[in-house]
Design a protein around this motif. Structure first.
Motif, PDB file in Angstrom:
ATOM      1  N   SER A  92      -6.683 -29.395 -15.579  1.00 25.43           N
ATOM      2  CA  SER A  92      -5.752 -30.297 -16.261  1.00 25.43           C
ATOM      3  C   SER A  92      -6.035 -30.366 -17.754  1.00 25.43           C
ATOM      4  O   SER A  92      -5.200 -30.858 -18.528  1.00 25.43           O
ATOM      5  CB  SER A  92      -5.846 -31.698 -15.653  1.00 25.43           C
ATOM      6  OG  SER A  92      -7.151 -32.237 -15.811  1.00 25.43           O
ATOM      7  N   LEU A  93      -7.194 -29.887 -18.151  1.00 20.80           N
ATOM      8  CA  LEU A  93      -7.573 -29.887 -19.566  1.00 20.80           C
ATOM      9  C   LEU A  93      -7.127 -28.592 -20.241  1.00 20.80           C
ATOM     10  O   LEU A  93      -7.039 -27.545 -19.599  1.00 20.80           O
ATOM     11  CB  LEU A  93      -9.097 -30.025 -19.706  1.00 20.80           C
ATOM     12  CG  LEU A  93      -9.735 -31.270 -19.105  1.00 20.80           C
ATOM     13  CD1 LEU A  93     -11.260 -31.132 -19.126  1.00 20.80           C
ATOM     14  CD2 LEU A  93      -9.311 -32.524 -19.865  1.00 20.80           C
TER      15      LEU A  93
ATOM     16  N   PHE B 261     -10.807 -27.848 -25.410  1.00 22.20           N
ATOM     17  CA  PHE B 261     -12.047 -28.488 -24.980  1.00 22.20           C
ATOM     18  C   PHE B 261     -13.211 -27.498 -24.840  1.00 22.20           C
ATOM     19  O   PHE B 261     -14.259 -27.847 -24.299  1.00 22.20           O
ATOM     20  CB  PHE B 261     -11.826 -29.243 -23.668  1.00 22.20           C
ATOM     21  CG  PHE B 261     -11.069 -30.532 -23.845  1.00 22.20           C
ATOM     22  CD1 PHE B 261     -11.693 -31.649 -24.379  1.00 22.20           C
ATOM     23  CD2 PHE B 261      -9.725 -30.615 -23.521  1.00 22.20           C
ATOM     24  CE1 PHE B 261     -11.000 -32.835 -24.561  1.00 22.20           C
ATOM     25  CE2 PHE B 261      -9.017 -31.794 -23.695  1.00 22.20           C
ATOM     26  CZ  PHE B 261      -9.656 -32.914 -24.222  1.00 22.20           C
ATOM     27  N   ASN B 262     -13.030 -26.278 -25.315  1.00 25.18           N
ATOM     28  CA  ASN B 262     -14.105 -25.285 -25.356  1.00 25.18           C
ATOM     29  C   ASN B 262     -14.712 -25.013 -23.983  1.00 25.18           C
ATOM     30  O   ASN B 262     -15.934 -24.950 -23.810  1.00 25.18           O
ATOM     31  CB  ASN B 262     -15.200 -25.728 -26.347  1.00 25.18           C
ATOM     32  CG  ASN B 262     -14.623 -26.076 -27.711  1.00 25.18           C
ATOM     33  OD1 ASN B 262     -13.980 -25.242 -28.344  1.00 25.18           O
ATOM     34  ND2 ASN B 262     -14.819 -27.290 -28.156  1.00 25.18           N
TER      35      ASN B 262
ATOM     36  N   ALA C 199     -22.542 -27.503 -32.062  1.00 27.22           N
ATOM     37  CA  ALA C 199     -22.766 -28.863 -31.557  1.00 27.22           C
ATOM     38  C   ALA C 199     -21.447 -29.613 -31.426  1.00 27.22           C
ATOM     39  O   ALA C 199     -21.190 -30.278 -30.412  1.00 27.22           O
ATOM     40  CB  ALA C 199     -23.717 -29.617 -32.489  1.00 27.22           C
ATOM     41  N   LYS C 200     -20.597 -29.494 -32.423  1.00 29.06           N
ATOM     42  CA  LYS C 200     -19.312 -30.188 -32.403  1.00 29.06           C
ATOM     43  C   LYS C 200     -18.459 -29.722 -31.224  1.00 29.06           C
ATOM     44  O   LYS C 200     -17.855 -30.536 -30.515  1.00 29.06           O
ATOM     45  CB  LYS C 200     -18.570 -29.960 -33.716  1.00 29.06           C
ATOM     46  CG  LYS C 200     -17.238 -30.686 -33.791  1.00 29.06           C
ATOM     47  CD  LYS C 200     -16.559 -30.467 -35.133  1.00 29.06           C
ATOM     48  CE  LYS C 200     -15.217 -31.192 -35.184  1.00 29.06           C
ATOM     49  NZ  LYS C 200     -14.541 -30.992 -36.503  1.00 29.06           N
ATOM     50  N   GLN C 201     -18.439 -28.414 -30.998  1.00 30.99           N
ATOM     51  CA  GLN C 201     -17.646 -27.872 -29.889  1.00 30.99           C
ATOM     52  C   GLN C 201     -18.179 -28.336 -28.538  1.00 30.99           C
ATOM     53  O   GLN C 201     -17.406 -28.631 -27.619  1.00 30.99           O
ATOM     54  CB  GLN C 201     -17.641 -26.347 -29.961  1.00 30.99           C
ATOM     55  CG  GLN C 201     -16.860 -25.795 -31.147  1.00 30.99           C
ATOM     56  CD  GLN C 201     -17.091 -24.299 -31.317  1.00 30.99           C
ATOM     57  OE1 GLN C 201     -16.531 -23.498 -30.583  1.00 30.99           O
ATOM     58  NE2 GLN C 201     -17.918 -23.933 -32.273  1.00 30.99           N
ATOM     59  N   LEU C 202     -19.487 -28.421 -28.410  1.00 32.56           N
ATOM     60  CA  LEU C 202     -20.071 -28.881 -27.149  1.00 32.56           C
ATOM     61  C   LEU C 202     -19.801 -30.370 -26.924  1.00 32.56           C
ATOM     62  O   LEU C 202     -19.601 -30.806 -25.791  1.00 32.56           O
ATOM     63  CB  LEU C 202     -21.570 -28.582 -27.122  1.00 32.56           C
ATOM     64  CG  LEU C 202     -21.940 -27.090 -27.088  1.00 32.56           C
ATOM     65  CD1 LEU C 202     -23.455 -26.916 -27.151  1.00 32.56           C
ATOM     66  CD2 LEU C 202     -21.380 -26.427 -25.835  1.00 32.56           C
TER      67      LEU C 202
ATOM     68  N   GLY D 229     -14.181 -33.755 -22.790  1.00 27.17           N
ATOM     69  CA  GLY D 229     -13.195 -33.337 -21.806  1.00 27.17           C
ATOM     70  C   GLY D 229     -13.686 -33.558 -20.386  1.00 27.17           C
ATOM     71  O   GLY D 229     -12.951 -34.071 -19.534  1.00 27.17           O
ATOM     72  N   LEU D 230     -14.945 -33.182 -20.125  1.00 27.83           N
ATOM     73  CA  LEU D 230     -15.504 -33.369 -18.777  1.00 27.83           C
ATOM     74  C   LEU D 230     -15.577 -34.849 -18.412  1.00 27.83           C
ATOM     75  O   LEU D 230     -15.311 -35.224 -17.264  1.00 27.83           O
ATOM     76  CB  LEU D 230     -16.889 -32.723 -18.691  1.00 27.83           C
ATOM     77  CG  LEU D 230     -16.937 -31.191 -18.825  1.00 27.83           C
ATOM     78  CD1 LEU D 230     -18.370 -30.692 -18.653  1.00 27.83           C
ATOM     79  CD2 LEU D 230     -16.015 -30.515 -17.808  1.00 27.83           C
TER      80      LEU D 230
END
Length: 225
Positions: free
Chosen positions: A72-73, A78-79, A120-123, A129-130
Motif C-alpha cells: 500500500s506504500l 519510502f525507500n 540516514a534520511k532515507q532510512l 512508512g513501516l
C-alpha cells in the motif's frame, strides 16, 4: 505437498503466470535458497528473483503477508524494495523484486558524514512508512540495505529482505531476532519490544558506514552487552 525441486542453473527459465524469467547469474545465497539475477521476457527488464527451498515455504507465506501489507506504500517514496509478483515453479517458490546494485555491507569503504546523512534520511523515511502500516522489519543491518546505483552520487538506498518482518501486534517477548551486533538491548534482555528495535538497527548501520566496521561485537551477544 510441494513438488520435488529440480536443480536450477544459469540459463534455465522460471515460468510464472505472467512471463518467464531467464536466470543470468546467481547473486546471493542463504539457508533459505538463492537469489538470481534474471531477465523478464515480457519487458526485457532485469529483476532479482528470490528462490525458496520447499522447507522454507511457510517462511515465504509470512513474508508474502508482510509484502502485501507494505504494497500500500509507494516503494520509491519510502525507500523500500519494489515487489512484483510471486509464483511456484518446479518445486520452488519464487518472489520477484526490482534489481538493485550492492548492499552496504559490500560497499567496502567507510563514508564521510556528508554521504551518510542522505542514507540516514532515507532510512528514517523507510521506518516512517513501516510504522504507518504497523510492520517491524526485525533485521535492519548493512546486508539488508542496498544502493540503487553505486555510481549515483546521491547515495540512493532501499530497504530489502522482509523474510523475518512481522506486524507490530505479533511482537512476542523473548523472540530472538536481529543479527548480533545490530541487536537492540530489549531483544538481548528478553524484554517487551516494539518498532523501536528497527531504529536501533539503523543507528548501528550508520555507525558501521562511518567506522567501516561494526560498533559492537558481532560474534557473541554476551560481549555485545
Amino acid at each position: 505437498m510441494a513438488a520435488t525441486a529440480h536443480p536450477l542453473m544459469v540459463g534455465h527459465a522460471l515460468h510464472s503466470p505472467s512471463t518467464r524469467y531467464t536466470i543470468l547469474e546467481f547473486i546471493g545465497e542463504g539457508t533459505f535458497g538463492k537469489v538470481a539475477k534474471c531477465r523478464a521476457h515480457n519487458s526485457s527488464k532485469l529483476v532479482a528473483v528470490k528462490i525458496l527451498k520447499s522447507q522454507y515455504f511457510q517462511n515465504v507465506e509470512d513474508e508474502l503477508s508482510v509484502l502485501k501489507t507494505i504494497s500500500s506504500l509507494n516503494a520509491d517514496h519510502f525507500n523500500l524494495v519494489t515487489f512484483y509478483e510471486q509464483f511456484e515453479y518446479l518445486g520452488y517458490k519464487c518472489l520477484v523484486f526490482e534489481l538493485l546494485d550492492v548492499d552496504l555491507l559490500n560497499l567496502v569503504r567507510s563514508l564521510n558524514i556528508n554521504s551518510i546523512r542522505p542514507i540516514a534520511k532515507q532510512l528514517m523515511v523507510a521506518l516512517q512508512g513501516l510504522k504507518a502500516v504497523k510492520i517491524i522489519h526485525n533485521d535492519i543491518k548493512p546486508d539488508n540495505i542496498m544502493m540503487v546505483n553505486i555510481d549515483d552520487s546521491s547515495f540512493s538506498v532501499k530497504l530489502i529482505d522482509f523474510g523475518v518482518a512481522s506486524p507490530i501486534s505479533e511482537a512476542m517477548t523473548g523472540t530472538i531476532i536481529q543479527a548480533i551486533g545490530f541487536r537492540a538491548p530489549e531483544i538481548c534482555l528478553g524484554l517487551p519490544y516494539s518498532g523501536a528495535i528497527d531504529m536501533w538497527g539503523v543507528g548501528c548501520t550508520l555507525a558501521f558506514l562511518f567506522l567501516n566496521g561494526s560498533l559492537f561485537p558481532v560474534e557473541c551477544e554476551y560481549l555485545m552487552v
